[in-house]
Design a protein around this motif. Structure first.
Motif, PDB file in Angstrom:
ATOM      1  N   ALA A   1      -3.087 -29.316  24.994  1.00 54.54           N
ATOM      2  CA  ALA A   1      -3.505 -30.420  25.868  1.00 54.54           C
ATOM      3  C   ALA A   1      -4.937 -30.861  25.562  1.00 54.54           C
ATOM      4  N   TYR A   2      -5.206 -32.137  25.805  1.00 55.05           N
ATOM      5  CA  TYR A   2      -6.525 -32.726  25.604  1.00 55.05           C
ATOM      6  C   TYR A   2      -6.708 -33.827  26.632  1.00 55.05           C
ATOM      7  N   SER A   3      -7.962 -34.241  26.833  1.00 45.83           N
ATOM      8  CA  SER A   3      -8.241 -35.239  27.868  1.00 45.83           C
ATOM      9  C   SER A   3      -8.612 -36.604  27.309  1.00 45.83           C
ATOM     10  N   ARG A   4      -8.968 -36.677  26.021  1.00 47.11           N
ATOM     11  CA  ARG A   4      -9.421 -37.929  25.412  1.00 47.11           C
ATOM     12  C   ARG A   4      -9.269 -37.828  23.903  1.00 47.11           C
ATOM     13  N   VAL A   5      -9.421 -38.967  23.224  1.00 49.36           N
ATOM     14  CA  VAL A   5      -9.108 -39.024  21.801  1.00 49.36           C
ATOM     15  C   VAL A   5     -10.239 -39.727  21.051  1.00 49.36           C
TER      16      VAL A   5
ATOM     17  N   SER B   1      -3.608 -49.390  21.479  1.00 49.23           N
ATOM     18  CA  SER B   1      -2.249 -49.005  21.094  1.00 49.23           C
ATOM     19  C   SER B   1      -2.074 -47.493  21.118  1.00 49.23           C
ATOM     20  N   LEU B   2      -3.065 -46.769  20.572  1.00 49.38           N
ATOM     21  CA  LEU B   2      -2.987 -45.304  20.603  1.00 49.38           C
ATOM     22  C   LEU B   2      -3.099 -44.773  22.027  1.00 49.38           C
ATOM     23  N   SER B   3      -3.948 -45.415  22.832  1.00 43.15           N
ATOM     24  CA  SER B   3      -4.091 -44.994  24.222  1.00 43.15           C
ATOM     25  C   SER B   3      -2.775 -45.134  24.972  1.00 43.15           C
ATOM     26  N   ALA B   4      -2.073 -46.238  24.753  1.00 46.15           N
ATOM     27  CA  ALA B   4      -0.782 -46.446  25.400  1.00 46.15           C
ATOM     28  C   ALA B   4       0.249 -45.430  24.912  1.00 46.15           C
ATOM     29  N   LYS B   5       0.188 -45.086  23.630  1.00 45.19           N
ATOM     30  CA  LYS B   5       1.150 -44.151  23.047  1.00 45.19           C
ATOM     31  C   LYS B   5       0.914 -42.720  23.504  1.00 45.19           C
ATOM     32  N   LEU B   6      -0.369 -42.323  23.567  1.00 46.98           N
ATOM     33  CA  LEU B   6      -0.708 -40.932  23.874  1.00 46.98           C
ATOM     34  C   LEU B   6      -1.017 -40.699  25.351  1.00 46.98           C
ATOM     35  N   GLY B   7      -1.251 -41.778  26.082  1.00 50.40           N
ATOM     36  CA  GLY B   7      -1.539 -41.631  27.515  1.00 50.40           C
ATOM     37  C   GLY B   7      -2.931 -41.108  27.811  1.00 50.40           C
ATOM     38  N   LYS B   8      -3.868 -41.282  26.877  1.00 50.52           N
ATOM     39  CA  LYS B   8      -5.244 -40.808  27.051  1.00 50.52           C
ATOM     40  C   LYS B   8      -6.217 -41.895  26.598  1.00 50.52           C
ATOM     41  N   PRO B   9      -7.457 -41.893  27.113  1.00 49.49           N
ATOM     42  CA  PRO B   9      -8.453 -42.844  26.618  1.00 49.49           C
ATOM     43  C   PRO B   9      -8.801 -42.557  25.165  1.00 49.49           C
ATOM     44  N   VAL B  10      -9.021 -43.620  24.396  1.00 47.78           N
ATOM     45  CA  VAL B  10      -9.245 -43.503  22.957  1.00 47.78           C
ATOM     46  C   VAL B  10     -10.505 -44.267  22.556  1.00 47.78           C
TER      47      VAL B  10
ATOM     48  N   ASN C   1      -9.783 -30.216  32.085  1.00 48.17           N
ATOM     49  CA  ASN C   1      -9.737 -30.134  30.630  1.00 48.17           C
ATOM     50  C   ASN C   1     -10.707 -31.152  30.036  1.00 48.17           C
ATOM     51  N   THR C   2     -11.630 -30.679  29.215  1.00 49.40           N
ATOM     52  CA  THR C   2     -12.586 -31.580  28.549  1.00 49.40           C
ATOM     53  C   THR C   2     -12.379 -31.613  27.044  1.00 49.40           C
ATOM     54  N   ASP C   3     -11.298 -31.005  26.563  1.00 47.51           N
ATOM     55  CA  ASP C   3     -11.047 -30.968  25.125  1.00 47.51           C
ATOM     56  C   ASP C   3     -10.700 -32.356  24.595  1.00 47.51           C
ATOM     57  N   ILE C   4     -10.970 -32.530  23.311  1.00 49.77           N
ATOM     58  CA  ILE C   4     -10.816 -33.833  22.653  1.00 49.77           C
ATOM     59  C   ILE C   4      -9.846 -33.697  21.493  1.00 49.77           C
ATOM     60  N   LEU C   5      -8.959 -34.656  21.369  1.00 45.56           N
ATOM     61  CA  LEU C   5      -8.118 -34.764  20.180  1.00 45.56           C
ATOM     62  C   LEU C   5      -8.878 -35.602  19.159  1.00 45.56           C
ATOM     63  N   ALA C   6      -9.264 -34.987  18.045  1.00 46.45           N
ATOM     64  CA  ALA C   6     -10.002 -35.677  16.995  1.00 46.45           C
ATOM     65  C   ALA C   6      -9.051 -36.012  15.855  1.00 46.45           C
TER      66      ALA C   6
ATOM     67  N   ASN D   1     -16.286 -30.768   5.105  1.00 46.91           N
ATOM     68  CA  ASN D   1     -15.217 -31.766   5.096  1.00 46.91           C
ATOM     69  C   ASN D   1     -14.570 -31.908   6.464  1.00 46.91           C
ATOM     70  N   ASP D   2     -14.860 -30.974   7.379  1.00 39.28           N
ATOM     71  CA  ASP D   2     -14.330 -31.071   8.738  1.00 39.28           C
ATOM     72  C   ASP D   2     -15.213 -31.911   9.646  1.00 39.28           C
ATOM     73  N   ALA D   3     -16.303 -32.466   9.121  1.00 39.19           N
ATOM     74  CA  ALA D   3     -17.214 -33.252   9.958  1.00 39.19           C
ATOM     75  C   ALA D   3     -16.527 -34.474  10.547  1.00 39.19           C
ATOM     76  N   GLY D   4     -15.510 -34.996   9.832  1.00 40.87           N
ATOM     77  CA  GLY D   4     -14.774 -36.134  10.345  1.00 40.87           C
ATOM     78  C   GLY D   4     -14.012 -35.820  11.610  1.00 40.87           C
ATOM     79  N   LEU D   5     -13.737 -34.547  11.832  1.00 43.63           N
ATOM     80  CA  LEU D   5     -13.121 -34.112  13.087  1.00 43.63           C
ATOM     81  C   LEU D   5     -14.192 -33.680  14.086  1.00 43.63           C
ATOM     82  N   ASP D   6     -15.175 -32.890  13.611  1.00 40.78           N
ATOM     83  CA  ASP D   6     -16.235 -32.394  14.499  1.00 40.78           C
ATOM     84  C   ASP D   6     -17.008 -33.538  15.154  1.00 40.78           C
ATOM     85  N   GLY D   7     -17.207 -34.631  14.416  1.00 45.56           N
ATOM     86  CA  GLY D   7     -17.953 -35.758  14.956  1.00 45.56           C
ATOM     87  C   GLY D   7     -17.256 -36.456  16.098  1.00 45.56           C
ATOM     88  N   GLY D   8     -15.986 -36.132  16.308  1.00 42.92           N
ATOM     89  CA  GLY D   8     -15.251 -36.748  17.407  1.00 42.92           C
ATOM     90  C   GLY D   8     -15.837 -36.449  18.770  1.00 42.92           C
ATOM     91  N   ALA D   9     -16.484 -35.298  18.912  1.00 45.01           N
ATOM     92  CA  ALA D   9     -17.123 -34.974  20.189  1.00 45.01           C
ATOM     93  C   ALA D   9     -18.355 -35.842  20.409  1.00 45.01           C
TER      94      ALA D   9
END
Length: 251
Positions: free
Chosen positions: A60-64, A96-105, A5-10, A221-229
């Motif tokens: 599911a996602y692999s990183r944040v 803190s978010l990494s510990a909470k979500l269990g993924k690299p942030v 899984n290479t998807d990202i949580l933005a 207005n979705d660029a704040g999410l799209d830029g997460g990649a």
């Protein structure tokens, strides 16, 4: 054998709303985004818990990737003017978010994430986000430059950028005068940077009526999410664990 899984949580943290979505490695959104109002006041622990609840139903996602409305350095928060007056100094939001979500942030300023979702990677490019406050980001040939908190820099004798074109100002003076102020700010930014292109983002772009020159574009207005990649493609990104201590920082 199934591919990894290479998807990202933005995650896009705003002064009025918290947004999140799953995006693929190219920045394309997969499914709908989710949103809740930002609690006020919003100390660190409340933000982390609220974000965990917000993203729990997502696939599911692999990183944040996280865009935060303040100064961020090496995953730690230096300022959070639109969330809470206390508790944020040197708070390790990334860890803190990494510990909470269990993924690299990875965490950077929200205007910088928006810019990553808008820029073309050529010349001097700026992002100006219009929302609760005014965020800025500067790029040179696609490389993110050191963050400058122009939002809190004086633009008149007694007003900062935030005071001058933030949401409180727009609500007080109306859209017509606010549009004139935004145009005035874009002129100032050109004088400062002689940018090749300026991208306008944020929730208040829906109120823009000004006739901008060809080197100024209103972005999604979705660029704040799209830029997460793109945040995960940045070279030489230092996490809080990798970074040396800031001079004068708390031990």
């Amino acid at each position: 054998m199934a591919s990894a899984n290479t998807d990202i949580l933005a995650i896009d943290i705003g002064g009025t709303g918290l947004k999140a979505a799953i995006i693929d490695a190219s920045g394309k959104m997969k499914g709908d985004r989710v949103r809740v109002p930002t609690p006020h006041p919003c100390p660190p622990d409340l933000l982390v818990d609220t974000l965990a609840q917000l993203v729990a139903p997502l696939p599911a996602y692999s990183r944040v990737s996280v865009g935060f409305p303040g100064v961020v350095r090496h995953g730690k928060i230096l300022t959070a003017p639109h969330l809470s007056p206390e508790g944020w100094d040197e708070f390790p939001l990334g860890a803190s978010l990494s510990a909470k979500l269990g993924k690299p942030v990875r965490v950077i300023n929200d205007a910088e994430v928006q810019g990553l979702g808008l820029i073309k990677g050529k010349g001097i490019e700026l992002a100006l986000t219009l929302g609760t406050g005014a965020g800025t980001a500067v790029f040179r040939d696609g490389e993110l430059m050191p963050h400058m908190e122009l939002a809190h820099h004086p633009v008149t004798k007694n007003k900062t950028y935030d005071d001058y074109i933030g949401e409180a100002a727009r609500a007080k003076i109306g859209n017509k005068r606010w549009n004139k102020r935004v145009s005035f700010i874009t002129d100032i930014l050109f004088t400062l940077f002689h940018f090749d292109h300026l991208y306008l983002g944020g929730g208040n772009t829906k109120h823009l009526k000004a006739d901008f020159p060809s080197n100024i574009t209103v972005g999604s207005n979705d660029a704040g999410l799209d830029g997460g990649a793109a945040l995960w493609r940045l070279k030489n990104f230092w996490s809080s664990e990798e970074a040396p201590p800031r001079p004068g920082a708390k031990a």
